[in-house]
Write a protein that holds these residues in place. Structure first.
Motif, PDB file in Angstrom:
ATOM      1  N   ALA A  60       1.073  -1.083  -0.052  1.00 25.06           N
ATOM      2  CA  ALA A  60      -0.005  -0.120  -0.079  1.00 25.06           C
ATOM      3  C   ALA A  60       0.876   1.196   0.044  1.00 25.06           C
ATOM      4  O   ALA A  60       0.754   2.241  -0.504  1.00 25.06           O
ATOM      5  CB  ALA A  60      -1.066   0.052   1.320  1.00 25.06           C
ATOM      6  N   ARG A  61       2.015   1.178   0.689  1.00 26.29           N
ATOM      7  CA  ARG A  61       2.867   2.340   0.748  1.00 26.29           C
ATOM      8  C   ARG A  61       3.536   2.610  -0.415  1.00 26.29           C
ATOM      9  O   ARG A  61       3.953   3.870  -0.710  1.00 26.29           O
ATOM     10  CB  ARG A  61       4.151   2.056   1.754  1.00 26.29           C
ATOM     11  CG  ARG A  61       4.729   3.309   2.145  1.00 26.29           C
ATOM     12  CD  ARG A  61       5.642   2.933   3.478  1.00 26.29           C
ATOM     13  NE  ARG A  61       6.848   2.245   2.853  1.00 26.29           N
ATOM     14  CZ  ARG A  61       7.926   2.579   2.360  1.00 26.29           C
ATOM     15  NH1 ARG A  61       8.157   3.880   2.383  1.00 26.29           N
ATOM     16  NH2 ARG A  61       9.079   1.654   1.931  1.00 26.29           N
ATOM     17  N   ARG A  62       3.639   1.470  -1.370  1.00 29.28           N
ATOM     18  CA  ARG A  62       4.408   1.693  -2.555  1.00 29.28           C
ATOM     19  C   ARG A  62       3.250   2.052  -3.949  1.00 29.28           C
ATOM     20  O   ARG A  62       3.630   2.108  -4.835  1.00 29.28           O
ATOM     21  CB  ARG A  62       5.270   0.583  -2.996  1.00 29.28           C
ATOM     22  CG  ARG A  62       6.442   0.589  -2.089  1.00 29.28           C
ATOM     23  CD  ARG A  62       7.549   1.577  -2.515  1.00 29.28           C
ATOM     24  NE  ARG A  62       8.664   1.409  -1.519  1.00 29.28           N
ATOM     25  CZ  ARG A  62       9.455   2.241  -1.714  1.00 29.28           C
ATOM     26  NH1 ARG A  62       9.232   3.265  -2.565  1.00 29.28           N
ATOM     27  NH2 ARG A  62      10.559   2.077  -1.075  1.00 29.28           N
ATOM     28  N   GLU A  85       9.386   9.590  -7.142  1.00 28.87           N
ATOM     29  CA  GLU A  85      10.515   8.651  -6.634  1.00 28.87           C
ATOM     30  C   GLU A  85      11.666   9.323  -6.170  1.00 28.87           C
ATOM     31  O   GLU A  85      12.353   8.632  -5.127  1.00 28.87           O
ATOM     32  CB  GLU A  85      11.260   7.907  -8.095  1.00 28.87           C
ATOM     33  CG  GLU A  85      10.305   6.671  -8.769  1.00 28.87           C
ATOM     34  CD  GLU A  85      10.854   5.961  -9.713  1.00 28.87           C
ATOM     35  OE1 GLU A  85      11.822   6.397 -10.232  1.00 28.87           O
ATOM     36  OE2 GLU A  85      10.333   4.948 -10.319  1.00 28.87           O
ATOM     37  N   LYS A  86      11.912  10.535  -6.531  1.00 27.73           N
ATOM     38  CA  LYS A  86      12.833  11.395  -5.735  1.00 27.73           C
ATOM     39  C   LYS A  86      12.250  11.474  -4.186  1.00 27.73           C
ATOM     40  O   LYS A  86      13.244  11.343  -3.422  1.00 27.73           O
ATOM     41  CB  LYS A  86      12.803  12.865  -6.201  1.00 27.73           C
ATOM     42  CG  LYS A  86      13.988  13.702  -5.629  1.00 27.73           C
ATOM     43  CD  LYS A  86      14.047  14.866  -6.578  1.00 27.73           C
ATOM     44  CE  LYS A  86      15.129  15.871  -6.006  1.00 27.73           C
ATOM     45  NZ  LYS A  86      15.130  17.174  -6.633  1.00 27.73           N
ATOM     46  N   GLN A  87      11.079  11.668  -4.038  1.00 26.98           N
ATOM     47  CA  GLN A  87      10.568  12.015  -2.641  1.00 26.98           C
ATOM     48  C   GLN A  87      10.356  10.618  -1.812  1.00 26.98           C
ATOM     49  O   GLN A  87      10.694  10.301  -0.654  1.00 26.98           O
ATOM     50  CB  GLN A  87       9.287  12.650  -2.578  1.00 26.98           C
ATOM     51  CG  GLN A  87       8.724  13.002  -1.204  1.00 26.98           C
ATOM     52  CD  GLN A  87       7.491  14.020  -1.275  1.00 26.98           C
ATOM     53  OE1 GLN A  87       7.149  14.278  -2.510  1.00 26.98           O
ATOM     54  NE2 GLN A  87       6.999  14.057  -0.269  1.00 26.98           N
ATOM     55  N   TYR A  88       9.859   9.361  -2.338  1.00 31.89           N
ATOM     56  CA  TYR A  88       9.575   8.318  -1.989  1.00 31.89           C
ATOM     57  C   TYR A  88      10.067   6.981  -2.182  1.00 31.89           C
ATOM     58  O   TYR A  88      10.235   6.108  -1.519  1.00 31.89           O
ATOM     59  CB  TYR A  88       7.933   7.879  -2.225  1.00 31.89           C
ATOM     60  CG  TYR A  88       7.005   8.759  -1.742  1.00 31.89           C
ATOM     61  CD1 TYR A  88       6.691   8.455  -0.413  1.00 31.89           C
ATOM     62  CD2 TYR A  88       6.435   9.818  -2.413  1.00 31.89           C
ATOM     63  CE1 TYR A  88       5.647   9.420   0.205  1.00 31.89           C
ATOM     64  CE2 TYR A  88       5.518  10.557  -1.821  1.00 31.89           C
ATOM     65  CZ  TYR A  88       5.134  10.570  -0.642  1.00 31.89           C
ATOM     66  OH  TYR A  88       4.119  11.272  -0.124  1.00 31.89           O
ATOM     67  N   SER A 112      -0.944   6.372   2.107  1.00 33.68           N
ATOM     68  CA  SER A 112      -2.063   7.397   2.943  1.00 33.68           C
ATOM     69  C   SER A 112      -1.750   8.772   2.722  1.00 33.68           C
ATOM     70  O   SER A 112      -2.805   9.408   3.139  1.00 33.68           O
ATOM     71  CB  SER A 112      -1.882   6.906   4.463  1.00 33.68           C
ATOM     72  OG  SER A 112      -0.352   7.310   4.862  1.00 33.68           O
ATOM     73  N   ASP A 113      -0.790   9.068   2.008  1.00 33.50           N
ATOM     74  CA  ASP A 113      -0.482  10.548   1.569  1.00 33.50           C
ATOM     75  C   ASP A 113      -1.329  11.051   0.538  1.00 33.50           C
ATOM     76  O   ASP A 113      -1.403  10.292  -0.595  1.00 33.50           O
ATOM     77  CB  ASP A 113       1.051  10.826   1.523  1.00 33.50           C
ATOM     78  CG  ASP A 113       1.792  10.661   2.444  1.00 33.50           C
ATOM     79  OD1 ASP A 113       1.443  10.667   3.569  1.00 33.50           O
ATOM     80  OD2 ASP A 113       3.262  10.406   2.153  1.00 33.50           O
TER      81      ASP A 113
END
Length: 130
Positions: A60-62, A85-88, A112-113
């Motif tokens: 879920a986070r990805r 991708e830079k942020q996560y 969830s963001d």
């Protein structure tokens, strides 16, 4: 069902062992589950339950859902992917969709963001302020 601290600790350790280059490796998870069901260590049901939850949360986070009011060009898609991708980090599962109800703008949900830059949301906030 209450899970013992030992089972929680073991599940976390096993979960961490399933990562390759900071990405969850599906094959390692499958091998781990097969090994646990074969060996059946003490509290293996609790370990499997917690492991399932951790894997589900990581997936879920990805996962990323990008909604746009109009068709997104490939160049825009690439820009969005690179900035996310830079942020996560790498390994995001992006899904693009068109949602004309947004009127304009874009809505991005990463796990969830939620980043909502749609005209619809702005109009709703303006309506609430009156």
């Amino acid at each position: 069902m209450k899970i013992s601290k030992l089972a929680l600790r073991e599940a976390r350790q096993l979960f961490r062992s399933c990562f390759v280059n900071e990405l969850l490796d599906e094959n390692r998870v499958r091998q781990l589950i097969a090994l646990l069901t074969e060996k059946k260590p003490r509290g293996y049901v609790e370990i499997l339950s917690r492991l399932h939850r951790l894997v589900k949360l990581e997936i879920a986070r990805r996962s990323v859902r990008v909604e746009n009011a109009v068709e997104t060009s490939p160049a825009q898609m690439e820009t969005i992917r690179l900035s996310l991708e830079k942020q996560y980090g790498a390994g995001l599962d992006l899904q693009y969709s068109i949602n004309p109800r947004l009127i304009g703008g874009m809505r991005i949900q990463v796990g969830s963001d939620l980043y909502d830059g749609s005209v619809k949301t702005r109009l709703e906030k303006l309506e609430q302020s009156f």
